[in-house]
Design an enzyme around this catalytic site. Structure first.
Site, PDB file in Angstrom:
ATOM      1  N   ASP A  53      12.192 -39.204  -1.951  1.00  0.00           N
ATOM      2  CA  ASP A  53      10.822 -39.344  -0.345  1.00  0.00           C
ATOM      3  C   ASP A  53      10.309 -37.817  -0.936  1.00  0.00           C
ATOM      4  O   ASP A  53      10.116 -37.672  -1.884  1.00  0.00           O
ATOM      5  CB  ASP A  53      12.578 -39.491   0.735  1.00  0.00           C
ATOM      6  N   LYS A  54       9.591 -38.239   0.611  1.00  0.00           N
ATOM      7  CA  LYS A  54       8.604 -36.720   0.993  1.00  0.00           C
ATOM      8  C   LYS A  54       8.215 -37.730   1.998  1.00  0.00           C
ATOM      9  O   LYS A  54       8.676 -37.610   3.306  1.00  0.00           O
ATOM     10  CB  LYS A  54       6.987 -37.368   0.488  1.00  0.00           C
ATOM     11  N   HIS A  55       7.948 -35.304   2.378  1.00  0.00           N
ATOM     12  CA  HIS A  55       8.305 -35.223   3.908  1.00  0.00           C
ATOM     13  C   HIS A  55       6.637 -34.172   3.866  1.00  0.00           C
ATOM     14  O   HIS A  55       6.176 -33.288   2.965  1.00  0.00           O
ATOM     15  CB  HIS A  55       9.319 -34.655   4.745  1.00  0.00           C
ATOM     16  N   SER A  56       6.191 -34.563   5.138  1.00  0.00           N
ATOM     17  CA  SER A  56       4.735 -33.282   5.349  1.00  0.00           C
ATOM     18  C   SER A  56       4.862 -33.084   6.582  1.00  0.00           C
ATOM     19  O   SER A  56       5.595 -33.385   7.563  1.00  0.00           O
ATOM     20  CB  SER A  56       3.725 -34.144   5.295  1.00  0.00           C
ATOM     21  N   ARG A  77      15.062 -29.351  22.623  1.00  0.00           N
ATOM     22  CA  ARG A  77      14.356 -27.555  22.034  1.00  0.00           C
ATOM     23  C   ARG A  77      12.769 -27.859  22.810  1.00  0.00           C
ATOM     24  O   ARG A  77      11.502 -27.083  22.703  1.00  0.00           O
ATOM     25  CB  ARG A  77      14.177 -28.210  20.847  1.00  0.00           C
ATOM     26  N   LYS A 107      17.718 -35.717   8.981  1.00  0.00           N
ATOM     27  CA  LYS A 107      17.137 -36.886   9.251  1.00  0.00           C
ATOM     28  C   LYS A 107      16.825 -37.908   7.502  1.00  0.00           C
ATOM     29  O   LYS A 107      17.024 -38.123   7.158  1.00  0.00           O
ATOM     30  CB  LYS A 107      15.136 -37.010  10.206  1.00  0.00           C
ATOM     31  N   LYS A 108      16.104 -36.273   7.165  1.00  0.00           N
ATOM     32  CA  LYS A 108      15.953 -36.925   5.342  1.00  0.00           C
ATOM     33  C   LYS A 108      16.606 -36.706   4.627  1.00  0.00           C
ATOM     34  O   LYS A 108      16.770 -38.130   3.410  1.00  0.00           O
ATOM     35  CB  LYS A 108      15.031 -35.820   5.026  1.00  0.00           C
ATOM     36  N   THR A 157       3.012 -40.650  10.860  1.00  0.00           N
ATOM     37  CA  THR A 157       2.671 -41.505  10.225  1.00  0.00           C
ATOM     38  C   THR A 157       3.327 -43.148  10.084  1.00  0.00           C
ATOM     39  O   THR A 157       3.326 -44.403  10.788  1.00  0.00           O
ATOM     40  CB  THR A 157       3.982 -41.463   8.588  1.00  0.00           C
ATOM     41  N   SER A 208      16.467 -29.605  12.118  1.00  0.00           N
ATOM     42  CA  SER A 208      15.842 -31.193  12.195  1.00  0.00           C
ATOM     43  C   SER A 208      15.020 -31.758  11.304  1.00  0.00           C
ATOM     44  O   SER A 208      15.495 -32.894  11.437  1.00  0.00           O
ATOM     45  CB  SER A 208      14.654 -30.689  13.411  1.00  0.00           C
TER      46      SER A 208
HETATM   47  N1  URA Z   1       9.429 -32.515  12.795  1.00  0.00           N
HETATM   48  C1  URA Z   1      10.666 -32.587  13.012  1.00  0.00           C
HETATM   49  O1  URA Z   1      11.200 -33.862  13.119  1.00  0.00           O
HETATM   50  N2  URA Z   1      11.646 -31.109  13.456  1.00  0.00           N
HETATM   51  C2  URA Z   1      10.905 -30.448  14.112  1.00  0.00           C
HETATM   52  O2  URA Z   1      11.400 -29.852  14.758  1.00  0.00           O
HETATM   53  C3  URA Z   1       9.380 -29.667  13.305  1.00  0.00           C
HETATM   54  C4  URA Z   1       8.785 -30.947  12.810  1.00  0.00           C
END
Ligand code: URA
Length: 435
Positions: free
Chosen positions: A79-82, A167, A186-187, A119, A182
């Site tokens: 996977d990739k996250h930005s 938050r 999820k990832k 996305t 956070s």
């Molecule tokens: N993206 C997220 O999913 N959580 C954060 O706290 C900041 C960016």
């Protein structure tokens, strides 16, 4: 265990035990913990910090507050996250490119946040495409096609869903520990074997300085690696948009230009290859980063990524012939207007955040959660850092839903683009690799 004693520990600058954090995360998910307690917890973490061990414990506790996907596939799951930027449509290109290189990519993505595009919003600009699928359907698409780009189902990291909303309204978004927990809860719930993080820095990113970006990249990599997922981060430049268009359908159009061979080079292609090279190496699919990048580029060149993208779109309910006739399936704005340069000169600075906010003001992003996005609007033909623009030539083209929105967007674009008589050199696209 109770919420009050855990919050009291944090108030005294002690890091709660792993079991405390697991209890709290479950309490967020099942409602045992109240909104007031969640807000106090978030503020106490913000003020005191958790340190690497507590951060990792909170991340895993939040991941385990919901479903953790399991795979039985004959290749690694990656996977990739930005961390978010403007004109950042890499995920749409990279998911099918990685699948083409032998990986399985269940990409659980997010919506636009603040000035940054999301996305999922980009994917939804394709007529008929669905991003809300069940976990069973996600597993079926990934097994069949090799990749999917979807939203988190209600079962994924419910503790984060609750804490994130709290938050947002308690001024506790900007905590390294909470951001890390956070993003990664999820990832990691998708159980990837390897993960690559694109940490953005610059005017269009949340992290404006290298020190901030490095701290976030380090926290994310340490936490994900401690959780058993091989993770590397690239710190990439966001002092100008990655592509010359901003807006949901307009960015999908930029992707299609690359997939159909109209665009063969540039920042989008280079960054996708760099991120892909890193994660393919971490997943053991290639010998080194250059080999991985070359494979991504080769798959893009010979049309295999385009074909895979088309299959993913069709599997998610989009048009079957999307790749061949994509322009028919992307919405177009009613009003299209150039923003002319007031004087001749070089583009010396671009305020990406302001450009992103101009797109939000046009209706391409949300001001409040309930806003409905207009996928057709945005900016195209954006000048790049170092470009020389003649007086009266376009700095950008506005795509608006209504005539009365053009003037405001025009002022924001003019204000976001600084021009001077002396040229500048654009910063490097990739600053550093971490992890
Ligand atoms: N993206 C997220 O999913 N959580 C954060 O706290 C900041 C960016």
């Amino acid at each position: 265990m109770d919420a009050r004693s855990i919050i009291a520990k944090l108030r005294q600058r002690e890091v709660p035990e792993t079991e405390d954090l697991r209890w709290f995360a479950m309490g967020l998910a099942d409602g045992t913990v109240s909104d007031a307690q969640a807000g106090a917890f978030a503020m106490a973490v913000c003020m005191g910090g958790l340190g690497p061990k507590g951060r990792a414990a909170l991340t895993l506790a939040m991941r385990d507050s919901g479903d953790v996907l399991q795979w039985d596939l004959d290749g690694p799951v990656i996977d990739k996250h930005s961390t978010g930027g403007v004109g950042d449509c890499v995920s749409l290109l990279l998911a099918p490119a990685l699948a083409e290189c032998g990986a399985f990519v269940p990409m659980i993505s997010g919506r636009g946040l603040g000035h940054t595009g999301g996305t999922l919003d980009k994917m939804e600009s394709i007529a008929g495409l669905i991003i809300g699928v069940s976990e069973d359907r996600l597993a079926a698409i990934v097994a069949q096609v090799g990749c999917a780009i979807v939203g988190a189902s209600a079962g994924i990291a419910p503790a984060d869903k609750r804490l994130y909303a709290i938050r947002d309204v308690t001024a506790t978004v900007e905590s390294l520990d909470l951001i890390t927990a956070s993003i990664l809860s999820k990832k990691l719930a998708a159980s990837p074997d390897a993960l690559v993080l694109d940490v953005k820095v610059g005017s269009g990113a949340f992290m404006k300085t290298m020190d901030e970006a490095r701290a976030l990249a380090t926290a994310l990599c340490e936490t994900a690696n401690a959780a058993g997922c091989r993770t590397t981060a690239i710190i990439s430049d966001m002092n100008q948009p990655l592509v010359p268009s901003l807006g949901n359908a307009l960015e999908v159009a930029e992707i299609m230009k690359v997939l159909t061979g109209e665009v063969t080079a540039g920042p989008l292609v280079s960054l996708s290859a760099a991120l892909g090279g890193v994660v393919l190496t971490d997943a053991g699919l290639v010998d080194d980063v250059q080999d991985g990048a070359d494979r991504i580029l080769a798959a893009l060149r010979d049309g295999r990524v385009a074909e895979r993208f088309g299959r993913m779109v069709a599997a998610q309910g989009g048009p079957v012939a999307f790749v061949d006739t994509w322009a028919r399936f992307l919405p177009e704005a009613n009003v299209i207007r150039e923003v002319a340069a007031p004087e001749a000169g070089y583009v010396t600075a671009i305020d990406g955040e302001s450009l992103g906010l101009a797109v939000v003001a046009l209706g391409g992003g949300r001001q409040v959660e309930s806003d409905v996005i207009d996928p057709s609007v945005g900016l195209s033909g954006l000048a790049r850092l170092g470009d020389f623009v003649e007086r009266g030539q376009p700095l950008a083209v506005i795509h608006a839903g209504r005539e009365d929105l053009v003037r405001g967007a025009e002022a924001m674009v003019r204000q976001a683009i600084t021009m001077d008589t002396d040229p500048v050199t654009a910063p490097d696209l990739i600053h550093e690799r971490v992890g």
